[in-house]
Design an enzyme around this catalytic site. Structure first.
Site, short mmCIF file in Angstrom:
data_model
loop_
_atom_site.label_atom_id
_atom_site.label_comp_id
_atom_site.label_asym_id
_atom_site.label_seq_id
_atom_site.Cartn_x
_atom_site.Cartn_y
_atom_site.Cartn_z
N LYS A 36 -17.26 -11.28 -5.84
CA LYS A 36 -16.68 -11.94 -4.74
C LYS A 36 -15.22 -11.34 -4.77
O LYS A 36 -14.57 -10.88 -3.95
CB LYS A 36 -16.65 -13.46 -4.56
CG LYS A 36 -17.98 -14.01 -4.57
CD LYS A 36 -18.01 -15.52 -4.29
CE LYS A 36 -17.28 -16.26 -5.51
NZ LYS A 36 -18.31 -16.08 -6.91
N ARG B 51 -16.41 -25.06 -2.36
CA ARG B 51 -17.53 -25.01 -3.09
C ARG B 51 -18.27 -26.13 -3.15
O ARG B 51 -19.38 -26.40 -4.03
CB ARG B 51 -16.78 -24.96 -4.62
CG ARG B 51 -17.23 -23.62 -5.23
CD ARG B 51 -16.14 -23.77 -6.42
NE ARG B 51 -16.68 -22.78 -7.67
CZ ARG B 51 -15.88 -21.62 -7.88
NH1 ARG B 51 -14.88 -21.25 -7.37
NH2 ARG B 51 -16.34 -21.19 -9.02
N ARG C 141 -17.83 -9.24 -18.02
CA ARG C 141 -16.58 -9.05 -17.38
C ARG C 141 -15.21 -9.31 -18.43
O ARG C 141 -15.22 -9.94 -19.45
CB ARG C 141 -16.36 -10.31 -16.60
CG ARG C 141 -15.01 -10.47 -15.90
CD ARG C 141 -15.10 -11.22 -14.62
NE ARG C 141 -15.49 -12.90 -14.79
CZ ARG C 141 -15.53 -13.39 -13.77
NH1 ARG C 141 -15.23 -13.23 -12.56
NH2 ARG C 141 -15.83 -14.90 -13.91
N ARG D 41 -12.58 -14.15 -20.28
CA ARG D 41 -12.19 -15.41 -19.97
C ARG D 41 -12.87 -16.49 -20.72
O ARG D 41 -14.23 -16.24 -21.10
CB ARG D 41 -12.68 -15.63 -18.48
CG ARG D 41 -11.60 -15.42 -17.29
CD ARG D 41 -12.04 -15.31 -16.27
NE ARG D 41 -12.87 -16.48 -15.63
CZ ARG D 41 -13.29 -16.61 -14.20
NH1 ARG D 41 -12.83 -15.87 -13.40
NH2 ARG D 41 -13.71 -17.76 -14.06
N ARG E 175 -21.96 -23.36 -15.27
CA ARG E 175 -21.48 -23.06 -14.04
C ARG E 175 -22.54 -22.39 -13.06
O ARG E 175 -22.25 -22.92 -11.65
CB ARG E 175 -20.52 -21.76 -14.32
CG ARG E 175 -19.09 -22.15 -14.98
CD ARG E 175 -18.25 -21.16 -15.43
NE ARG E 175 -17.82 -20.12 -14.45
CZ ARG E 175 -17.51 -18.93 -14.80
NH1 ARG E 175 -17.70 -18.36 -15.86
NH2 ARG E 175 -16.93 -18.34 -13.71
P1 ADP Z 1 -16.70 -13.32 -9.11
O1 ADP Z 1 -15.30 -13.26 -8.11
O2 ADP Z 1 -17.79 -13.64 -7.67
O3 ADP Z 1 -16.75 -14.21 -10.11
P2 ADP Z 1 -16.06 -10.77 -10.06
O4 ADP Z 1 -15.63 -10.09 -8.79
O5 ADP Z 1 -15.18 -11.20 -11.04
O6 ADP Z 1 -16.98 -11.92 -9.56
O7 ADP Z 1 -17.26 -9.68 -10.62
C1 ADP Z 1 -17.78 -10.19 -11.86
C2 ADP Z 1 -17.98 -9.11 -13.00
O8 ADP Z 1 -19.10 -8.00 -12.27
C3 ADP Z 1 -16.96 -8.44 -13.14
O9 ADP Z 1 -16.93 -7.70 -14.48
C4 ADP Z 1 -16.84 -7.02 -11.96
O10 ADP Z 1 -16.23 -5.73 -12.49
C5 ADP Z 1 -18.47 -6.83 -12.18
N1 ADP Z 1 -19.06 -6.69 -10.70
C6 ADP Z 1 -18.50 -6.99 -9.43
N2 ADP Z 1 -19.26 -6.36 -8.37
C7 ADP Z 1 -20.14 -5.47 -9.09
C8 ADP Z 1 -21.13 -4.78 -8.42
N3 ADP Z 1 -21.48 -4.70 -7.09
N4 ADP Z 1 -22.10 -4.09 -9.51
C9 ADP Z 1 -21.91 -4.33 -10.80
N5 ADP Z 1 -20.88 -4.89 -11.26
C10 ADP Z 1 -19.98 -5.80 -10.46
P1 AMP Z 2 -13.76 -19.14 -10.20
O1 AMP Z 2 -12.61 -18.03 -10.91
O2 AMP Z 2 -14.05 -18.85 -8.76
O3 AMP Z 2 -15.19 -18.64 -11.02
O4 AMP Z 2 -13.20 -20.42 -10.82
C1 AMP Z 2 -13.13 -20.81 -12.05
C2 AMP Z 2 -13.15 -22.44 -12.36
O5 AMP Z 2 -12.08 -23.05 -11.30
C3 AMP Z 2 -14.55 -23.18 -11.68
O6 AMP Z 2 -15.32 -23.11 -12.75
C4 AMP Z 2 -14.07 -24.52 -11.45
O7 AMP Z 2 -13.77 -25.23 -12.52
C5 AMP Z 2 -12.44 -24.26 -10.80
N1 AMP Z 2 -12.59 -23.94 -9.37
C6 AMP Z 2 -12.39 -22.78 -8.66
N2 AMP Z 2 -12.46 -23.02 -7.32
C7 AMP Z 2 -12.88 -24.31 -7.19
C8 AMP Z 2 -13.19 -25.00 -6.03
N3 AMP Z 2 -13.09 -24.51 -4.92
N4 AMP Z 2 -13.48 -26.18 -6.13
C9 AMP Z 2 -13.48 -26.92 -7.61
N5 AMP Z 2 -13.42 -26.18 -8.42
C10 AMP Z 2 -12.85 -24.99 -8.31
#
Ligand code: ADP
Ligand code: AMP
Length: 206
Positions: free
Chosen positions: A13, A85, A124, A150, A161
């Protein structure tokens, strides 16, 4: 235009939202990014949120809803990434938008299996200086860029998660499907291909 990016953690995302923000002028609101910044700066919100985040649980709805009210931009196109969420958050967002004469236009569901989530989250890496998100295999950092992992991308927290997503967030799929605004993306596809699909929906509605 108001967009919501929905899907499990690690579905991609943020990667798509950042690019749309850069290239198409969307305001990117990632509650995860805002919360991590608050934790780092040790603000009141950060102090309250940290333990939930470390455990992979959701931060309580009232804190998140208050945060969204504070950061909601007065003008422009918005992408909500990682928010709402829970159903309570989605209802609060609808109410907030209604008061402004707005509504959610599209909800993109980033649909991927648990195996893909685990592979993406465990690979990641983040550049702490710029916040740029990389993946050791799919989007490797350029030579010389120092990256970190992270804390919540470690295996035990990833499992938690995913459980939280299934229980608390997945019900939003039906919530938005009923409104007829859900656009499902097969998010296992490569980054570039997904970006084109998102643009296709925004430009032509399909
Ligand atoms: P989210 O915001 O949904 O938690 P991220 O955008 O941070 O996910 O992506 C999670 C991981 O997957 C990152 O390391 C990113 O570089 C990788 N990634 C994102 N989109 C793709 C894709 N379409 N194919 C392969 N790897 C991806
Ligand atoms: P994310 O970066 O979206 O994966 O979020 C990391 C962490 O932040 C999650 O595991 C939750 O603990 C918290 N968080 C982010 N967005 C929300 C939300 N909309 N509601 C509740 N917790 C959130």
């Amino acid at each position: 235009m108001i967009l919501v990016f929905l899907g499990p953690p690690g579905a991609g995302k943020g990667t798509q939202a950042k690019r749309l923000a850069e290239e198409k002028g969307f305001v990117h609101i990632s509650t995860g990014d805002i919360l991590r910044d608050a934790v780092q700066r040790e603000t009141d919100l950060g102090k309250k949120a940290k333990e939930y985040m470390d455990r992979g649980e959701l931060v309580p709805d009232e804190l998140i809803i208050a945060l969204i009210e504070e950061v909601f931009p007065k003008h422009g196109k918005v992408i909500f990434d990682g928010f709402p969420r829970t159903v309570a958050q989605a209802e609060a967002l609808d109410k907030m938008l209604e008061n402004k004469g707005l509504k959610v236009d599209y909800v993109f569901l980033f649909d991927v299996s648990d195996n893909v989530v685990i592979e993406r989250l465990s690979g990641r890496r983040i550049d702490p200086k710029t916040g740029t998100v990389y993946h050791v295999k799919y989007n490797p950092p350029p030579p010389g860029v120092k990256v970190i992992q992270r804390e919540d991308d470690k295996p035990e927290v990833i499992k938690k998660r995913l459980e939280v997503y299934r229980k608390q967030t997945a019900p939003l799929i039906e919530y938005y499907e009923k409104k007829g605004i859900l656009k499902k993306l097969d998010a296992v596809k490569p980054i570039e291909e997904l970006y084109k699909e998102v643009l296709g929906v925004l430009e032509n509605g399909n």
